[in-house]
Design an enzyme around this catalytic site. Structure first.
Site, PDB file in Angstrom:
ATOM      1  N   ASN A  26       0.799  -1.218   0.000  1.00  0.00           N
ATOM      2  CA  ASN A  26       0.000   0.000   0.000  1.00  0.00           C
ATOM      3  C   ASN A  26       0.837   1.275   0.000  1.00  0.00           C
ATOM      4  O   ASN A  26       0.324   2.344  -0.304  1.00  0.00           O
ATOM      5  CB  ASN A  26      -0.930  -0.019   1.223  1.00  0.00           C
ATOM      6  N   TYR A  74       2.015  10.757 -11.411  1.00  0.00           N
ATOM      7  CA  TYR A  74       1.254   9.861 -10.545  1.00  0.00           C
ATOM      8  C   TYR A  74       0.479   8.858 -11.394  1.00  0.00           C
ATOM      9  O   TYR A  74       0.493   7.646 -11.125  1.00  0.00           O
ATOM     10  CB  TYR A  74       0.305  10.664  -9.661  1.00  0.00           C
TER      11      TYR A  74
END
Length: 252
Positions: free
Chosen positions: A91, A157
């Protein structure tokens, strides 16, 4: 398929805040055995204590998962502590430096890709190293709705999350022969500090939420529930997939 006949051993990176923390709490409520990791030791140790209070076995291990030596130590320490690794939730990540592609630099590229792509690669590689020997395991990479579409002002991103989606599919194809599943969960806007930083203002947050079919952001607990499902034997015939948990943001 992970051996979950007893309490599964679960590793969660980026566990100290947001989706990672919610996932750790959800696994603790299921009485899993947990290794949580991050770079802020005081916060990590307090989280481990909180997980203990919920009835879970839990240990905090310091790691910067963009560093190869840290990741290798993290996996080795997990095996030393608990003897196996059943489920890994990768994560850890960053929103990077949002802004027009004309304003990005080699440094902002390196920061974004080291934290989002290199870290996931190192974790998957080392998790598979031990899961191959076990002949079982389940890996869940946390990507993003932006791993499926483009986004103005978020090129690096977006590119990094597309890369993690590709890594997930490819790793799943390799890992199937030794009994390991590799999947991704792709959240949309979620009520976390990362979303606050990424948006930069309440007006932008409201706009992003308006792009979802449900017209709201997710609670971290909602993303955690999907991670638990994908990682578990309930999804035993699922591998190489990316589960969109985005309120319909990528629907059309």
């Amino acid at each position: 398929m992970a051996n979950q006949t007893s309490s599964p051993v679960v590793l969660i990176t980026g566990a100290l805040t947001g989706i990672g923390r919610a996932t750790a709490l959800a696994y603790a409520q299921e009485k899993a055995t947990l290794v949580v990791t991050g770079r802020r030791d005081e916060v990590g140790k307090k989280l481990a204590e909180e997980l203990h209070a919920l009835g879970a076995k839990a240990e905090y291990v310091h790691a910067d998962v963009s560093k190869e030596a840290d990741v290798r130590n993290l996996i080795d320490e997990t095996i030393r502590l608990f003897g196996r690794l059943d489920i890994a939730v990768n994560n850890a990540g960053t929103e990077g430096t949002p802004g027009p592609i004309l304003n990005q630099t080699v440094d902002t590229y390196a920061q974004t890709f080291n934290n989002n792509v290199l870290s996931t690669f190192l974790c998957v590689q080392n998790e598979l190293r031990v899961m191959k020997e076990q002949g079982a395991g389940s890996i869940v990479n946390v990507t993003s709705a932006y791993g499926k579409v483009g986004g103005a002002g978020a090129a690096l991103y977006v590119a990094s999350k597309h890369a993690v989606e590709g890594l997930t599919k490819s790793a799943a194809m390799e890992a199937a022969e030794f009994g390991v599943r590799v999947n991704a969960v792709a959240p949309g806007p979620t009520d976390t500090g990362m979303f606050d930083r990424f948006a930069g203002s309440e007006e932008v947050k409201d706009f992003v939420k308006s792009l979802t079919v449900l017209k709201r952001s997710a609670r971290p607990e909602e993303i955690a529930a999907s991670i638990l499902f994908v990682g578990s034997d309930k999804a035993s015939y699922v591998t190489g997939q990316s589960f969109s948990v985005d309120g319909g943001a990528t629907t059309g």
